[in-house]
Write a protein that holds these residues in place. Structure first.
Motif, PDB file in Angstrom:
ATOM      1  N   GLY A 254      23.331  40.877 101.273  1.00 30.13           N
ATOM      2  CA  GLY A 254      23.698  42.283 101.411  1.00 30.13           C
ATOM      3  C   GLY A 254      23.034  43.147 100.359  1.00 30.13           C
ATOM      4  N   SER A 255      23.701  44.241 100.005  1.00 30.67           N
ATOM      5  CA  SER A 255      23.118  45.203  99.077  1.00 30.67           C
ATOM      6  C   SER A 255      22.865  44.614  97.691  1.00 30.67           C
ATOM      7  N   LEU A 256      23.716  43.680  97.249  1.00 30.59           N
ATOM      8  CA  LEU A 256      23.504  43.064  95.933  1.00 30.59           C
ATOM      9  C   LEU A 256      22.196  42.284  95.887  1.00 30.59           C
ATOM     10  N   GLY A 257      21.849  41.652  96.993  1.00 28.91           N
ATOM     11  CA  GLY A 257      20.570  40.944  97.055  1.00 28.91           C
ATOM     12  C   GLY A 257      19.402  41.891  96.956  1.00 28.91           C
ATOM     13  N   ALA A 258      19.516  43.057  97.594  1.00 25.70           N
ATOM     14  CA  ALA A 258      18.447  44.054  97.501  1.00 25.70           C
ATOM     15  C   ALA A 258      18.298  44.564  96.076  1.00 25.70           C
ATOM     16  N   VAL A 259      19.430  44.747  95.385  1.00 23.33           N
ATOM     17  CA  VAL A 259      19.386  45.189  93.987  1.00 23.33           C
ATOM     18  C   VAL A 259      18.620  44.179  93.139  1.00 23.33           C
ATOM     19  N   PHE A 260      18.888  42.894  93.322  1.00 21.49           N
ATOM     20  CA  PHE A 260      18.211  41.860  92.545  1.00 21.49           C
ATOM     21  C   PHE A 260      16.704  41.863  92.817  1.00 21.49           C
ATOM     22  N   THR A 261      16.315  42.009  94.073  1.00 23.63           N
ATOM     23  CA  THR A 261      14.892  41.994  94.426  1.00 23.63           C
ATOM     24  C   THR A 261      14.165  43.191  93.833  1.00 23.63           C
ATOM     25  N   VAL A 262      14.747  44.381  93.979  1.00 22.18           N
ATOM     26  CA  VAL A 262      14.110  45.589  93.459  1.00 22.18           C
ATOM     27  C   VAL A 262      14.010  45.536  91.936  1.00 22.18           C
ATOM     28  N   LEU A 263      15.077  45.068  91.287  1.00 23.31           N
ATOM     29  CA  LEU A 263      15.068  44.992  89.827  1.00 23.31           C
ATOM     30  C   LEU A 263      14.033  43.976  89.337  1.00 23.31           C
ATOM     31  N   SER A 264      13.907  42.855  90.046  1.00 19.09           N
ATOM     32  CA  SER A 264      12.905  41.853  89.668  1.00 19.09           C
ATOM     33  C   SER A 264      11.502  42.427  89.767  1.00 19.09           C
ATOM     34  N   TRP A 265      11.246  43.180  90.834  1.00 15.61           N
ATOM     35  CA  TRP A 265       9.930  43.785  90.997  1.00 15.61           C
ATOM     36  C   TRP A 265       9.680  44.855  89.921  1.00 15.61           C
ATOM     37  N   LEU A 266      10.701  45.614  89.588  1.00 18.39           N
ATOM     38  CA  LEU A 266      10.553  46.616  88.532  1.00 18.39           C
ATOM     39  C   LEU A 266      10.251  45.967  87.186  1.00 18.39           C
ATOM     40  N   ILE A 267      10.889  44.845  86.903  1.00 18.24           N
ATOM     41  CA  ILE A 267      10.620  44.146  85.642  1.00 18.24           C
ATOM     42  C   ILE A 267       9.165  43.704  85.596  1.00 18.24           C
ATOM     43  N   ALA A 268       8.661  43.163  86.710  1.00 14.44           N
ATOM     44  CA  ALA A 268       7.254  42.754  86.752  1.00 14.44           C
ATOM     45  C   ALA A 268       6.332  43.941  86.503  1.00 14.44           C
ATOM     46  N   LEU A 269       6.629  45.081  87.137  1.00 10.21           N
ATOM     47  CA  LEU A 269       5.811  46.279  86.938  1.00 10.21           C
ATOM     48  C   LEU A 269       5.850  46.739  85.476  1.00 10.21           C
ATOM     49  N   CYS A 270       7.039  46.721  84.895  1.00  8.84           N
ATOM     50  CA  CYS A 270       7.175  47.214  83.521  1.00  8.84           C
ATOM     51  C   CYS A 270       6.540  46.270  82.510  1.00  8.84           C
ATOM     52  N   VAL A 271       6.552  44.971  82.781  1.00  6.60           N
ATOM     53  CA  VAL A 271       5.834  44.038  81.910  1.00  6.60           C
ATOM     54  C   VAL A 271       4.341  44.352  81.926  1.00  6.60           C
ATOM     55  N   VAL A 272       3.808  44.642  83.117  1.00  6.40           N
ATOM     56  CA  VAL A 272       2.389  44.992  83.227  1.00  6.40           C
ATOM     57  C   VAL A 272       2.098  46.292  82.486  1.00  6.40           C
ATOM     58  N   VAL A 273       2.973  47.291  82.645  1.00  9.75           N
ATOM     59  CA  VAL A 273       2.783  48.564  81.944  1.00  9.75           C
ATOM     60  C   VAL A 273       2.788  48.356  80.431  1.00  9.75           C
ATOM     61  N   ALA A 274       3.791  47.616  79.936  1.00  5.04           N
ATOM     62  CA  ALA A 274       3.890  47.376  78.495  1.00  5.04           C
ATOM     63  C   ALA A 274       2.676  46.620  77.976  1.00  5.04           C
ATOM     64  N   LEU A 275       2.227  45.610  78.723  1.00  9.65           N
ATOM     65  CA  LEU A 275       1.071  44.820  78.310  1.00  9.65           C
ATOM     66  C   LEU A 275      -0.192  45.676  78.266  1.00  9.65           C
ATOM     67  N   CYS A 276      -0.403  46.504  79.287  1.00 11.85           N
ATOM     68  CA  CYS A 276      -1.639  47.296  79.369  1.00 11.85           C
ATOM     69  C   CYS A 276      -1.676  48.406  78.316  1.00 11.85           C
TER      70      CYS A 276
END
Length: 304
Positions: A254-276
């Motif tokens: 349900g919605s909690l699963g969507a929250v986990f997926t979106v947050l995981s993708w955001l973490i990946a994006l932010c790691v790339v931003v911080a690294l670059c």
């Protein structure tokens, strides 16, 4: 009958052999480190700089603040923005993430709802609180930029107006993702370079704005280029991963699963931003590059 002999402790010869092996391994690692520092000084400086910046901690905080900002703004825009803007955001989300199925239906359910009903449930006071709390994402990004450049925090009087400006510009950029990718109707052959140029400009401006103009424009360019190229590549990968993962999470949890997926993708994006951004700061301070870009001297310690 002979008594069985208990195995005794290791002899002195065995111990000395192990000591020599450990000492040899340690000496080899030290030689390898010295060779790497001599041949690849940028990599070793970047590694030590990433440790000082605390990459994962900064990226996770930024991702959490981005998620807490994005969800309320999603409903705020749906309640108060004109229908054309709402349709454009839906189109941009489709183009960036390629969502379909259950996730697409939920997005359309929010953005095709009656604005009057959403405005009644949101209210003006709630809208103002959402806008004020959204600046937490700006502050997290500002801390990341300051850590990358090893700079102290800017005073609140200098930085406060920059937080809502940064949020407003990024909302406009997100809304324009669809037209940019399509080259405003011309095609992808124009859209991809146009999108890359806009991303470079926005990340260049982001660092200059949130660092309170304490770093000249030119030294900020390497970080802007690295971030723009990496995020443009990640948005291509997003279409392969995010739609399937999002729909699977919605079906199972349900919605909690969507929250986990979106947050995981955001973490990946932010790691790339911080690294670059951090890598850009290190490159800009390399002696050969620093002389051309006029980079500021690196302080002795990190202040936050």
């Amino acid at each position: 009958m002979r008594a069985s002999r208990e195995p005794g402790p290791p002899t002195d010869g065995v111990r000395s052999r192990w000591r020599r092996r450990v000492a040899g391994l340690r000496a080899g690692l030290l030689r390898l480190r010295g060779t790497a520092e001599e041949r690849f000084p940028v990599i070793t400086r970047l590694t030590s700089h990433l440790i000082a910046v605390n990459l994962l901690d900064s990226a996770t905080r930024l991702a959490a603040q981005a998620f807490l900002t994005a969800v309320p703004l999603l409903f705020l825009v749906a309640a108060f923005a004109p229908q054309g803007v709402r349709n454009q955001i839906v189109t941009s989300v489709h183009d960036v993430l390629g969502i379909s199925g259950a996730a697409d239906q939920q997005l359309k359910q929010v953005y095709q709802a009656d604005p009057a009903t959403l405005q009644q449930s949101t209210g003006v006071v709630s809208a103002l609180m959402v806008l004020l709390s959204a600046t937490a994402c700006s502050r997290a990004m500002q801390r990341l930029c300051q850590r990358a450049w090893l700079m102290p925090s800017a005073g609140a009087r200098v930085a406060a107006w920059r937080w809502p400006v940064w949020i407003a510009v990024w909302m406009a950029v997100i809304a324009l993702q669809g037209p940019l990718r399509d080259g405003f109707g011309v095609g992808t052959w124009l859209g991809l370079p146009l999108l890359l140029a806009v991303e470079v400009g926005v990340w260049w401006w982001t660092q200059h704005l949130l660092l309170a103009a304490r770093v000249p424009w030119l030294p900020l360019l390497p970080g802007a280029v690295l971030t723009a190229v990496a995020l443009t590549a990640l948005t291509v990968i997003a279409k392969l991963y995010v739609p399937t993962a999002l729909n699977r999470s919605l079906d199972r949890y349900g919605s909690l699963g969507a929250v986990f997926t979106v947050l995981s993708w955001l973490i990946a994006l932010c790691v790339v931003v911080a690294l670059c951004i951090t890598a850009g700061a290190v490159i800009a301070r390399e002696p050969a590059v620093s002389r051309r870009l006029g980079s500021p001297d690196q302080p002795n310690s990190l202040e936050t």
